[in-house]
Design a protein around this motif. Structure first.
Motif, PDB file in Angstrom:
ATOM      1  N   ARG A  10     -14.821  21.325  30.913  1.00  0.00           N
ATOM      2  CA  ARG A  10     -13.929  22.148  30.088  1.00  0.00           C
ATOM      3  C   ARG A  10     -13.025  21.253  29.231  1.00  0.00           C
ATOM      4  N   LEU A  11     -12.523  20.182  29.809  1.00  0.00           N
ATOM      5  CA  LEU A  11     -11.683  19.242  29.056  1.00  0.00           C
ATOM      6  C   LEU A  11     -12.472  18.551  27.948  1.00  0.00           C
ATOM      7  N   GLY A  14     -13.194  21.052  25.224  1.00  0.00           N
ATOM      8  CA  GLY A  14     -11.899  21.378  24.641  1.00  0.00           C
ATOM      9  C   GLY A  14     -11.382  20.266  23.746  1.00  0.00           C
ATOM     10  N   ALA A  15     -11.533  19.028  24.190  1.00  0.00           N
ATOM     11  CA  ALA A  15     -11.095  17.889  23.380  1.00  0.00           C
ATOM     12  C   ALA A  15     -11.894  17.787  22.089  1.00  0.00           C
ATOM     13  N   PHE A  18     -10.545  20.678  19.861  1.00  0.00           N
ATOM     14  CA  PHE A  18      -9.170  20.348  19.493  1.00  0.00           C
ATOM     15  C   PHE A  18      -9.147  19.234  18.448  1.00  0.00           C
ATOM     16  N   GLY A  64      -9.689  24.702  21.275  1.00  0.00           N
ATOM     17  CA  GLY A  64      -9.612  23.436  22.001  1.00  0.00           C
ATOM     18  C   GLY A  64      -8.379  23.360  22.873  1.00  0.00           C
ATOM     19  N   PHE A  65      -7.233  23.738  22.341  1.00  0.00           N
ATOM     20  CA  PHE A  65      -5.986  23.717  23.113  1.00  0.00           C
ATOM     21  C   PHE A  65      -6.090  24.625  24.335  1.00  0.00           C
ATOM     22  N   ILE A  68      -8.290  23.034  26.926  1.00  0.00           N
ATOM     23  CA  ILE A  68      -7.666  21.870  27.568  1.00  0.00           C
ATOM     24  C   ILE A  68      -6.689  22.311  28.646  1.00  0.00           C
ATOM     25  N   THR A  73      -9.222  31.177  29.280  1.00  0.00           N
ATOM     26  CA  THR A  73     -10.439  30.373  29.235  1.00  0.00           C
ATOM     27  C   THR A  73     -11.658  31.183  28.828  1.00  0.00           C
ATOM     28  N   SER A 123      -6.521  25.282  36.381  1.00  0.00           N
ATOM     29  CA  SER A 123      -6.228  25.815  35.058  1.00  0.00           C
ATOM     30  C   SER A 123      -4.930  26.606  35.088  1.00  0.00           C
TER      31      SER A 123
END
Length: 131
Positions: A10-11, A14-15, A18, A64-65, A68, A73, A123
């Motif tokens: 997920r990170l 997301g990155a 973002f 993205g934010f 993160i 979600t 999360s």
């Protein structure tokens, strides 16, 4: 589903989203012009390309934010997949076949995370659900 593995994936996605949005903010007009130029010979009218080109970085940034931090979600994952599907369609119209694999990989990650959303234990969503 392992919560640490889910968090890392997920990170990562997301990155990516973002970062795509963030780097385009300072050059938003240039990004829009680049996108409009890329679609000049496509069947998409400029009246659709221009607003999309200005909205896309904001959508990428927000999705993205949210991914993160793990907030909303499920909505972020569905929205991210939807944006990628639009990008795949547009990319196909301009025959930029080299970009499609990356976009498909993003869709696969969004769908995979949706499929295993029970793994989203680390999360903000989980913190809010415990109240």
């Amino acid at each position: 589903m392992n919560t640490t593995a889910y968090l890392l994936l997920r990170l990562a996605v997301g990155a990516s989203m973002f970062g795509h949005g963030l780097v385009r903010f300072p050059k938003l007009s240039a990004f829009s012009n680049w996108m409009v130029t890329g679609f000049e010979k496509s069947m998409l009218p400029q009246a659709l390309v221009v607003p999309f080109s200005y909205a896309l970085p904001f959508m990428e940034f927000v999705i993205g934010f949210l991914l993160i931090v793990g907030l909303f979600t499920e909505v972020a994952l569905i929205s991210g997949a939807g944006i990628m599907i639009l990008l795949i369609f547009g990319t196909s119209l301009i025959e930029n076949w080299e970009a499609i694999p990356s976009q498909l990989i993003h869709v696969m990650i969004f769908v995979w995370l949706l499929q295993f959303k029970g793994g989203n234990g680390i999360s903000v969503d989980q913190v809010l659900l415990k109240r």
